[in-house]
Design a protein around this motif. Sequence first.
Motif, short mmCIF file in Angstrom:
data_model
loop_
_atom_site.label_atom_id
_atom_site.label_comp_id
_atom_site.label_asym_id
_atom_site.label_seq_id
_atom_site.Cartn_x
_atom_site.Cartn_y
_atom_site.Cartn_z
N ALA A 10 0.83 -1.21 0.00
CA ALA A 10 0.00 0.00 0.00
C ALA A 10 0.86 1.25 0.00
O ALA A 10 0.58 2.23 -0.71
CB ALA A 10 -0.95 0.00 1.20
N GLN A 11 1.93 1.23 0.77
CA GLN A 11 2.83 2.39 0.82
C GLN A 11 3.52 2.60 -0.51
O GLN A 11 3.70 3.73 -0.96
CB GLN A 11 3.87 2.16 1.93
N ARG A 12 3.89 1.53 -1.18
CA ARG A 12 4.60 1.61 -2.45
C ARG A 12 3.69 2.00 -3.61
O ARG A 12 4.18 2.53 -4.61
CB ARG A 12 5.26 0.27 -2.78
N THR A 13 2.39 1.72 -3.52
CA THR A 13 1.48 1.97 -4.64
C THR A 13 0.59 3.19 -4.42
O THR A 13 -0.32 3.44 -5.20
CB THR A 13 0.61 0.72 -4.93
N SER A 14 0.88 3.96 -3.37
CA SER A 14 0.15 5.21 -3.14
C SER A 14 1.18 6.33 -3.00
O SER A 14 2.36 6.08 -2.84
CB SER A 14 -0.71 5.10 -1.88
N ASP A 15 0.70 7.56 -3.04
CA ASP A 15 1.61 8.71 -2.90
C ASP A 15 1.84 9.08 -1.45
O ASP A 15 2.79 9.80 -1.14
CB ASP A 15 1.06 9.92 -3.66
N GLY A 16 0.99 8.62 -0.57
CA GLY A 16 1.15 8.90 0.85
C GLY A 16 0.33 7.92 1.66
O GLY A 16 -0.70 7.43 1.20
N MET A 17 0.81 7.63 2.87
CA MET A 17 0.08 6.71 3.74
C MET A 17 0.36 7.07 5.19
O MET A 17 1.50 7.35 5.55
CB MET A 17 0.51 5.26 3.49
N THR A 18 -0.69 7.10 5.99
CA THR A 18 -0.55 7.23 7.44
C THR A 18 -1.32 6.09 8.08
O THR A 18 -2.31 5.59 7.54
CB THR A 18 -1.10 8.57 7.98
N VAL A 19 -0.84 5.66 9.24
CA VAL A 19 -1.48 4.59 10.00
C VAL A 19 -1.61 5.06 11.43
O VAL A 19 -0.64 5.50 12.03
CB VAL A 19 -0.67 3.28 9.94
N ASP A 20 -2.80 4.94 11.96
CA ASP A 20 -3.08 5.27 13.35
C ASP A 20 -3.70 4.01 13.95
O ASP A 20 -4.78 3.60 13.54
CB ASP A 20 -4.05 6.45 13.40
N SER A 21 -2.99 3.36 14.88
CA SER A 21 -3.45 2.07 15.37
C SER A 21 -3.31 1.96 16.88
O SER A 21 -2.35 2.47 17.46
CB SER A 21 -2.64 0.95 14.69
N GLY A 22 -4.26 1.29 17.48
CA GLY A 22 -4.25 1.07 18.92
C GLY A 22 -5.36 0.11 19.30
O GLY A 22 -6.01 -0.48 18.42
N PRO A 23 -5.62 -0.06 20.58
CA PRO A 23 -6.59 -1.04 21.04
C PRO A 23 -8.01 -0.82 20.54
O PRO A 23 -8.81 -1.75 20.50
CB PRO A 23 -6.53 -0.94 22.56
#
Length: 146
Positions: free
Chosen positions: A117-130
């Motif tokens: 996903a990071q390689r095939t898009s121009d930008g990526m953010t991930v926000d993850s938690g419980p």
Amino acid sequence: MAGHSSNKPSPPEVGRLLVVAYFDVERFSDVRRAVDAAARDCGLDSEKALDFVAAVNEVMTNAIRHGGGRGELRLWETDQLMCEVRDQGAGFPATDYLNRTEPPTPSPAGGMGLWIAQRTSDGMTVDSGPAGTTVRISAQLRASAG
């Protein structure tokens, strides 16, 4: 982005294209086709649209596989085509998966989806938690000539 706040608001949408309140394995193909149509309608060329849809595919797959079997998807347009996928899984240490230059070692649990996903898009953010995971990906729209 590391950490997760379940009450964090989504950004305002300038041009809402698609809102899917619930997708699962049965709705996966329909949602993917809708994202593809929207990407092309926004003016992404074929190659860029294919890359963007591949990124969305990986993020949706992760939501189903690791995030409780379902997710939510929003697609909107600003100066970029933006996609947000949310799930209600247990979360994971997102920083381990961001800004990698080399592919991760595949394992039975996966490991390649966010890298793709990071390689095939121009930008990526991930926000993850419980409380779950929110992944946002973007594709730059071409500026009109003028």
